[in-house]
Design an enzyme around this catalytic site. Structure first.
Site, mmCIF file in Angstrom:
data_model
loop_
_atom_site.group_PDB
_atom_site.id
_atom_site.type_symbol
_atom_site.label_atom_id
_atom_site.label_comp_id
_atom_site.label_asym_id
_atom_site.label_seq_id
_atom_site.Cartn_x
_atom_site.Cartn_y
_atom_site.Cartn_z
ATOM 1 N N ARG A 105 2.300 -6.611 8.898
ATOM 2 C CA ARG A 105 1.606 -5.434 9.450
ATOM 3 C C ARG A 105 2.219 -4.992 10.779
ATOM 4 N NH1 ARG A 105 -4.468 -7.054 7.365
ATOM 5 N NH2 ARG A 105 -4.439 -5.746 5.509
ATOM 6 N N LYS B 89 0.826 -1.213 0.000
ATOM 7 C CA LYS B 89 0.000 0.000 0.000
ATOM 8 C C LYS B 89 0.870 1.277 0.000
ATOM 9 C CE LYS B 89 -3.970 -2.183 2.275
ATOM 10 N NZ LYS B 89 -4.942 -2.076 3.398
ATOM 11 N N ASN C 292 -1.904 0.112 6.885
ATOM 12 C CA ASN C 292 -1.409 -1.154 7.434
ATOM 13 C C ASN C 292 -0.539 -1.926 6.431
ATOM 14 O OD1 ASN C 292 -3.451 -1.879 5.733
ATOM 15 N ND2 ASN C 292 -4.717 -2.873 7.282
ATOM 16 N N TYR D 153 -12.425 -1.874 -4.033
ATOM 17 C CA TYR D 153 -12.941 -2.032 -2.666
ATOM 18 C C TYR D 153 -14.464 -1.962 -2.619
ATOM 19 C CZ TYR D 153 -8.396 -2.027 -0.312
ATOM 20 O OH TYR D 153 -7.144 -2.360 0.154
ATOM 21 N N HIS E 154 -2.210 -5.395 1.506
ATOM 22 C CA HIS E 154 -3.522 -6.019 1.291
ATOM 23 C C HIS E 154 -3.296 -7.467 0.878
ATOM 24 C CE1 HIS E 154 -7.524 -6.828 -0.471
ATOM 25 N NE2 HIS E 154 -6.834 -7.457 -1.413
ATOM 26 N N GLU F 173 -9.481 -10.598 -7.839
ATOM 27 C CA GLU F 173 -8.537 -9.499 -7.601
ATOM 28 C C GLU F 173 -7.298 -9.613 -8.503
ATOM 29 O OE1 GLU F 173 -9.807 -8.694 -2.942
ATOM 30 O OE2 GLU F 173 -7.765 -9.323 -3.381
HETATM 31 P P1 IDP Z 1 -8.112 -6.690 5.645
HETATM 32 O O1 IDP Z 1 -7.272 -5.750 4.797
HETATM 33 O O2 IDP Z 1 -7.357 -7.196 6.842
HETATM 34 O O3 IDP Z 1 -8.770 -7.798 4.838
HETATM 35 P P2 IDP Z 1 -10.715 -5.361 5.682
HETATM 36 O O4 IDP Z 1 -11.703 -5.446 6.805
HETATM 37 O O5 IDP Z 1 -11.001 -6.110 4.415
HETATM 38 O O6 IDP Z 1 -9.289 -5.789 6.279
HETATM 39 O O7 IDP Z 1 -10.528 -3.820 5.363
HETATM 40 C C1 IDP Z 1 -9.897 -3.382 4.179
HETATM 41 C C2 IDP Z 1 -8.961 -2.241 4.521
HETATM 42 O O8 IDP Z 1 -9.727 -1.133 4.994
HETATM 43 C C3 IDP Z 1 -7.962 -2.532 5.661
HETATM 44 O O9 IDP Z 1 -6.818 -3.238 5.272
HETATM 45 C C4 IDP Z 1 -7.630 -1.123 6.121
HETATM 46 O O10 IDP Z 1 -6.704 -0.478 5.246
HETATM 47 C C5 IDP Z 1 -9.000 -0.427 6.001
HETATM 48 N N1 IDP Z 1 -9.764 -0.516 7.262
HETATM 49 C C6 IDP Z 1 -10.369 -1.604 7.799
HETATM 50 N N2 IDP Z 1 -11.004 -1.314 8.948
HETATM 51 C C7 IDP Z 1 -10.793 0.001 9.152
HETATM 52 C C8 IDP Z 1 -11.200 0.915 10.191
HETATM 53 O O11 IDP Z 1 -11.896 0.553 11.159
HETATM 54 N N3 IDP Z 1 -10.792 2.215 10.051
HETATM 55 C C9 IDP Z 1 -10.034 2.652 8.987
HETATM 56 N N4 IDP Z 1 -9.647 1.830 7.997
HETATM 57 C C10 IDP Z 1 -10.012 0.522 8.076
HETATM 58 MG MG MG Z 2 -10.176 -7.668 3.309
#
Ligand code: IDP
Ligand code: MG
Length: 140
Positions: free
Chosen positions: A104, A11, A114, A51, A117, A128
């Protein structure tokens, strides 16, 4: 067991911090083969499409703005159980909750920024991967 593929994105936060090379080393040391890789910058429309599954979530707009804030590197990773294995290697969505020796934990800043992805299922990995790569670009 057969080799499978997953889609990884380094990212904008991690590219900006010059962690790209360290992340590639980490992945290769864990046993992933990088079968395709490219650097690009997503448009707003592209990031919203990627997304789309999160479009009703409160963090959607911020996530899209973050993902278009700089260059990213999209990668296709191959390993046994690639999807699950990469989820383990990435660690928890929130770097504070991620286990030691995960990407991460090592390179993430907060729950949004983080570092990486990874696809969450084989079905989504296929979708994807084809979002970013044509079959011609995948080493067999
Ligand atoms: P993942 O990347 O671990 O699969 P997802 O729930 O699919 O997590 O969320 C996609 C991305 O959205 C996360 O990697 C992060 O960058 C962002 N994200 C997820 N939850 C939050 C939040 O509560 N606040 C801000 N950004 C978030
Ligand atoms: Mg995800």
């Amino acid at each position: 067991m057969s080799l499978k593929k997953t889609l990884s994105i380094i990212k904008p936060d991690a590219i900006e911090s010059k962690y790209h090379g360290k992340i590639i080393d980490f992945l290769e040391n864990k046993g992933f083969k990088i079968v395709a890789q490219k650097k690009l910058k997503l448009s707003k429309v592209q990031a919203e499409a990627f997304y789309d599954i999160h479009k009703e979530r409160p963090f959607f707009k911020d996530l899209v703005d973050f993902m278009i804030s700089g260059e990213i590197v999209a990668q296709v990773l191959e390993a046994e159980n690639a999807v699950l294995f990469y989820r383990e290697v990435m660690g928890d969505t929130n770097p504070e909750k991620a286990e030691n020796d995960t990407l991460r934990k090592l390179y993430g800043t907060n729950i949004q920024c983080n570092a990486v992805h990874g696809s969450d299922s084989d079905e989504n990995a296929t979708k994807e991967i084809s979002f970013f790569f044509s079959n011609l670009e995948l080493i067999n």
